[in-house]
Design a protein around this motif. Structure first.
Motif, PDB file in Angstrom:
ATOM      1  N   THR A 109       0.832  -1.253   0.126  1.00 42.03           N
ATOM      2  CA  THR A 109      -0.070   0.086  -0.164  1.00 42.03           C
ATOM      3  C   THR A 109       0.867   1.207  -0.028  1.00 42.03           C
ATOM      4  O   THR A 109       0.586   2.311  -0.754  1.00 42.03           O
ATOM      5  CB  THR A 109      -0.871  -0.065   1.403  1.00 42.03           C
ATOM      6  OG1 THR A 109      -1.917  -1.025   1.245  1.00 42.03           O
ATOM      7  CG2 THR A 109      -1.801   1.295   1.174  1.00 42.03           C
ATOM      8  N   ASP A 110       2.190   1.138   0.777  1.00 45.40           N
ATOM      9  CA  ASP A 110       2.840   2.438   0.691  1.00 45.40           C
ATOM     10  C   ASP A 110       3.430   2.554  -0.740  1.00 45.40           C
ATOM     11  O   ASP A 110       3.659   3.759  -1.110  1.00 45.40           O
ATOM     12  CB  ASP A 110       4.030   2.159   1.601  1.00 45.40           C
ATOM     13  CG  ASP A 110       3.479   2.294   2.948  1.00 45.40           C
ATOM     14  OD1 ASP A 110       2.505   2.837   3.381  1.00 45.40           O
ATOM     15  OD2 ASP A 110       4.428   1.798   4.048  1.00 45.40           O
ATOM     16  N   ILE A 111       3.655   1.432  -1.439  1.00 45.74           N
ATOM     17  CA  ILE A 111       4.318   1.712  -2.802  1.00 45.74           C
ATOM     18  C   ILE A 111       3.278   2.033  -3.939  1.00 45.74           C
ATOM     19  O   ILE A 111       3.376   2.817  -4.673  1.00 45.74           O
ATOM     20  CB  ILE A 111       5.052   0.240  -3.308  1.00 45.74           C
ATOM     21  CG1 ILE A 111       6.025  -0.272  -2.134  1.00 45.74           C
ATOM     22  CG2 ILE A 111       5.555   0.416  -4.467  1.00 45.74           C
ATOM     23  CD1 ILE A 111       6.631  -1.352  -2.174  1.00 45.74           C
ATOM     24  N   CYS A 112       1.983   1.187  -3.697  1.00 40.15           N
ATOM     25  CA  CYS A 112       1.085   1.548  -4.884  1.00 40.15           C
ATOM     26  C   CYS A 112      -0.273   1.603  -3.990  1.00 40.15           C
ATOM     27  O   CYS A 112      -0.942   1.124  -3.905  1.00 40.15           O
ATOM     28  CB  CYS A 112       0.881   0.012  -5.700  1.00 40.15           C
ATOM     29  SG  CYS A 112       2.406  -0.884  -6.416  1.00 40.15           S
ATOM     30  N   PRO A 113      -0.585   3.084  -3.644  1.00 38.33           N
ATOM     31  CA  PRO A 113      -1.337   3.383  -2.638  1.00 38.33           C
ATOM     32  C   PRO A 113      -2.918   3.101  -3.464  1.00 38.33           C
ATOM     33  O   PRO A 113      -3.943   2.947  -2.778  1.00 38.33           O
ATOM     34  CB  PRO A 113      -1.233   4.739  -2.078  1.00 38.33           C
ATOM     35  CG  PRO A 113      -0.436   5.096  -3.326  1.00 38.33           C
ATOM     36  CD  PRO A 113       0.397   3.999  -3.668  1.00 38.33           C
ATOM     37  N   ASN A 114      -2.912   3.020  -4.615  1.00 36.76           N
ATOM     38  CA  ASN A 114      -4.219   3.038  -5.476  1.00 36.76           C
ATOM     39  C   ASN A 114      -4.570   1.856  -6.384  1.00 36.76           C
ATOM     40  O   ASN A 114      -5.400   1.520  -7.147  1.00 36.76           O
ATOM     41  CB  ASN A 114      -4.366   4.330  -6.475  1.00 36.76           C
ATOM     42  CG  ASN A 114      -4.353   5.550  -5.688  1.00 36.76           C
ATOM     43  OD1 ASN A 114      -4.936   5.835  -4.629  1.00 36.76           O
ATOM     44  ND2 ASN A 114      -3.556   6.439  -6.474  1.00 36.76           N
TER      45      ASN A 114
END
Length: 505
Positions: free
Chosen positions: A473-478
């Protein structure tokens, strides 16, 4: 741009290839399960990914024994790790066998089968009729709550009318809820330590380091129950990967490669020797490989064994002055702890070995049908959480003494030639070799360089996968974490039996 050393020591000069491109969205150092799952998830999300090892030395595979240094570890048939293998396509690269011998509980100096289903309770000859009736009633109560919750019965209220347990009951310490169901101490131990998988002594409510609530206990029982019967040919709730847990990272790495992550044999043997730092922005921006080539990235992810030099920046991860520890043991034994069973789980509840024992000890016996040891021998893994190495090793050694005869054999080769009937008649399996050690549990960290969690004291991968999803989630929040459409299509794919493909008969 400056560099900070990532590992100690030098590496021999080799003819390393040049990596092209020289910039990636994500660079991962380390090929453990969290890093491999992240590589697959990031690649499925459309990120450009480079995956390299933490070390230049690649050990030669053993033809006789395969040891998992973070065992004992199992997968529930219905847990998220299995679902991820199916969704990502990793199920095409790994096979499992069941722990067909079930679970044994050490109680009062003897081993007893764990009655974990209606059929098992009915067949159990060690239980009194009253114990059976109370256990039947308890499981019926829990199953009614699980069914009502799954059906969305929250709006209908609580209590017997809705089938749901009250919030008051769910917030209770689980051991107190079990006492209200009039379960005997032995049956409470079965539920708490062999099914709900509590680690710490739940009877010491005031001093227990990790007190299980009814809500948490019921959640694990739901997972346990749904795992029984998920695969038609699998016996019990647990499965284990053929050739050991090292197959799981490989499966996810292959999925990442299919989605475009860069994996080359010489890249995997080309470790990072330094971390690249943007001194103005105070952030890590890449790695320097053993070849001397610099690789830039938007996000750097490191194996927890890396000691990341501080850049005097705030870190979002909590700092613990007392890192958690787990004592582990690996044994090679001559025969099974349960006659006519290959793979068995044994649970020693707190205080079952000695009054000072405050944590459960779990032992997983594996046979040659998993290709982890030669025929005629068995591997046994032991673990228990601990606060110090002395206490943890003492507990593991006591469990070894209870289960195995410590008669020492100096020659494993001679063992294979001995009469197998002699082993069958022995009261205990003979201990042929053992190793006891303690590991510190390193948590994942956040910042400009993310650090994955290392395998913890738990039997399964639930907490590790939860931490891995947070990093994603930190890397790819969406982006969705390994969505169902992320798996590559194979000509043999069939939705009706894709789950069965995991299980090897």
């Amino acid at each position: 741009m400056a560099d900070a050393p990532a590992t100690g020591g030098g590496f021999p000069a080799q003819d390393y290839p040049t990596i092209d491109p020289t910039s990636f969205d994500v660079v991962l150092c380390g090929t453990g399960l969290p890093e491999s799952v992240l590589a697959a998830a990031c690649a499925a999300a459309g990120k450009t990914v480079l995956h390299v090892e933490t070390s230049g030395a690649v050990p030669e595979p053993s033809r006789r024994f395969t040891a998992d240094l973070v065992g004992p570890r199992l997968l529930y048939c219905a847990d998220e790790a299995v679902d991820l293998l199916l969704r990502s396509g990793g199920s095409h690269h790994v096979e499992f066998k069941s722990v067909e011998g079930g679970t044994l509980l050490y109680w009062g100096g003897d081993l007893y089968p764990v009655p974990d289903s209606r059929q098992a309770i009915f067949k159990d000859t060690t239980l009194q009729l009253r114990e059976k009736n109370l256990l039947f009633r308890f499981f019926k109560l829990v199953q009614a709550h699980i069914a009502a919750s799954a059906a969305g019965a929250a709006a209908a209220g609580e209590g017997e009318a809705s089938g749901r347990l009250s919030d008051e009951d769910l917030d209770l310490p689980f051991v107190e809820f079990l006492k209200r169901q009039n379960l005997s101490p032995k049956m409470r131990a079965v539920v708490l330590y062999a099914i709900a998988m509590a680690d710490y002594d739940q009877d010491g409510v005031e001093s227990c380091e990790r007190l299980l609530t009814t809500r948490e206990g019921v959640k694990t029982i739901a997972l346990y129950s749904s795992s029984i019967g998920r695969f038609a040919n699998a016996e019990g709730a647990f499965i284990y990967p053929m050739y050991g847990h090292g197959e799981l990272p490989q499966a996810f790495c292959r999925c990442a490669a299919v989605k475009g992550a860069l994996y080359l044999v010489k890249v995997l043997r080309m470790p990072a020797t330094a971390l690249l730092v943007d001194e103005e922005k105070k952030r890590y921006v890449g790695i320097r490989l053993a070849s001397g080539q610099d690789i830039l990235c938007q996000q750097l992810i490191l194996d927890p064994s890396y000691e990341i030099p501080s850049l005097d920046m705030p870190c979002n991860a909590p700092v613990s002055n007392l890192p958690r520890k787990v004592a582990r043991g690996i044994c090679i034994i001559s025969s099974s702890v349960k006659q006519d069973s290959s793979n068995v789980l044994v649970v020693f509840p707190p205080k079952s070995l000695e009054d000072e024992q405050i944590t459960a000890v779990r032992v997983l016996q594996l046979s040659s049908n998993l290709a982890v040891c030669p025929p005629g021998m068995f591997m046994a893994y032991l673990s228990t959480p601990c606060t110090d190495a002395f206490t943890g090793k003492k507990c593991i050694n006591k469990a070894i003494d209870v289960l195995f005869s410590t008669k020492v054999s100096n020659d494993l080769e001679d063992h294979l030639e001995k009469n197998s009937e002699e082993n069958k008649e022995s009261v205990k399996p003979t201990l042929l070799w053992s190793c006891v050690y303690v590991q510190e549990i390193i948590q994942g960290t956040s910042g400009t360089a993310l650090s994955c969690p290392m395998p913890d004291e738990n039997m399964d991968y639930r907490s590790i996968l939860e931490s891995t999803k947070k990093l994603f989630t930190d890397i790819c929040p969406n982006e969705e974490f390994l969505p169902r459409n992320s798996a590559p299509k194979y000509a043999s794919d069939d939705d009706s039996n894709s789950a069965e493909a995991l299980y090897s008969t």
